[in-house]
Scaffold this active site. Sequence first.
Site, short mmCIF file in Angstrom:
data_model
loop_
_atom_site.label_atom_id
_atom_site.label_comp_id
_atom_site.label_asym_id
_atom_site.label_seq_id
_atom_site.Cartn_x
_atom_site.Cartn_y
_atom_site.Cartn_z
N SER A 78 0.82 -1.22 0.00
CA SER A 78 0.00 0.00 0.00
C SER A 78 0.85 1.26 0.00
O SER A 78 0.35 2.35 -0.30
CB SER A 78 -0.92 0.02 1.23
OG SER A 78 -1.84 -1.05 1.19
N GLU B 14 -5.37 -7.42 10.12
CA GLU B 14 -4.27 -8.38 10.23
C GLU B 14 -3.14 -7.81 11.10
O GLU B 14 -2.48 -8.54 11.83
CB GLU B 14 -3.74 -8.78 8.85
CG GLU B 14 -2.82 -7.80 8.19
CD GLU B 14 -3.51 -6.56 7.68
OE1 GLU B 14 -2.83 -5.55 7.42
OE2 GLU B 14 -4.76 -6.57 7.54
N CYS C 277 -9.25 -1.93 3.63
CA CYS C 277 -8.55 -0.73 3.21
C CYS C 277 -8.98 -0.29 1.80
O CYS C 277 -10.06 0.24 1.63
CB CYS C 277 -7.04 -0.94 3.31
SG CYS C 277 -6.10 0.60 3.30
N PHE C 278 -8.17 -0.53 0.77
CA PHE C 278 -8.57 -0.18 -0.59
C PHE C 278 -9.85 -0.93 -0.95
O PHE C 278 -10.72 -0.40 -1.65
CB PHE C 278 -7.44 -0.55 -1.56
CG PHE C 278 -7.51 0.17 -2.88
CD1 PHE C 278 -7.46 1.54 -2.95
CD2 PHE C 278 -7.60 -0.55 -4.06
CE1 PHE C 278 -7.51 2.21 -4.16
CE2 PHE C 278 -7.66 0.10 -5.29
CZ PHE C 278 -7.60 1.49 -5.34
N ASN D 245 -3.33 2.48 7.13
CA ASN D 245 -2.48 3.00 6.07
C ASN D 245 -3.38 3.41 4.92
O ASN D 245 -3.59 2.66 3.98
CB ASN D 245 -1.46 1.95 5.61
CG ASN D 245 -0.64 2.45 4.43
OD1 ASN D 245 -0.66 3.64 4.11
ND2 ASN D 245 0.06 1.56 3.76
N HIS E 27 -6.56 -2.14 9.03
CA HIS E 27 -5.90 -3.42 8.78
C HIS E 27 -6.07 -4.36 9.97
O HIS E 27 -5.27 -4.32 10.92
CB HIS E 27 -4.42 -3.19 8.50
CG HIS E 27 -4.13 -2.54 7.20
ND1 HIS E 27 -3.64 -3.22 6.11
CD2 HIS E 27 -4.30 -1.26 6.79
CE1 HIS E 27 -3.50 -2.38 5.09
NE2 HIS E 27 -3.90 -1.19 5.48
#
Length: 379
Positions: free
Chosen positions: A48, A352, A258-259, A300, A350
Amino acid sequence: MTFEPAVLVLEDGTRYLGQAYGARGQRLGEVVFATGMTGYQETITDPSYAGQIVVMTAPHIGNTGVNDEDPESSRIWVSGFVVRDASRVVSNYRADGSLDDDLVTQNIVGISGVDTRAITRRLRDSGSMRGGIFSGADAELSDAEQLAAVTAAAQMSGQSLSSEVSTSETYVVAAVGESIGRLAVLDLGVKTSTLNYLAERGFDVHVLPQTVTFDELLSIEPVAVFYSNGPGDPSASDAHVALLTEVLKKGLPFFGICFGNQLLGRALGYGTYKLPFGHRGINQPVIDVQTQRTEITAHNHGFAVDAPVGEISQSPAGFGRVEVSHVNLNDNVVEGLRALDIPAFSVQYHPEAASGPHDANYLFDRFRDLVLENAKDSK
């Protein structure tokens, strides 16, 4: 020690003089700051960060060296790396080498010995900017030449970077234990730990190139679909939104990170926008609207979904009711979406979180439960 000069130049003309770190040369990108106190190896190997020069706000970087277990992908993705104090000594029993050596080997240009706090305050006040690191022969360029190179670089807005970070061929991560079916993962810059967590939930994880078609996706007979994290502007990923629209119409369970959250937002009919300086680090407070539990989470992202917070809205694209499921407590930014009439949800952060914290790891269990419940209902 020999001092080799280097300079970080921002597009507003601000200059920070320091010492060459890592490889020598010139690197351009969007300058952003990451607030994690640990996990620099996970940060720089996160796809990312492609196209970005990352400023670490933690003052000491490189103390624990690097190892072969912690990378989130097969290489370092940051365009450049900015630190205050680069450790001259590696001190950790897991270390296989030094961060400096890794930066040199992978041709990542960095700078050390700069006031990262001042740079961060500049970015917070003015927003993320294009910038460049110049060292070696490029440090001898005139101020005007360096600034011209920076201002000629592409803006992050409007960039589609998925093709640079995605796998070129499909590969499979086998389920741990009994399999509950094949999971189609669209690789937009996926992290290794994400794939491992999905496999641990019983999925045979099929990682697909970002160019995959809907028919190719269906050919593996997936029980669900997952969109990964990744770099770039979600408004420049129309093909991925079109693919996801077909997935949602088909009724396949969906989870995005995220994205993937931004692309679900677009597929549901909402817009996206660029944040002034984004969220990057491992200390962002987020509230789960469903449980009212506050989690400390890893982030992020420089873009966000524009959807109504605090109310249930109707999907402008016709997918029924949608709830903003997670909200950032610092600035009220949308951090998650949950469709109430189709089996789909996503989060902007995130779960993870390879370098921690792991407050949101339960979301992988939530996805597994959604898939099993959907399979039960379809019988």
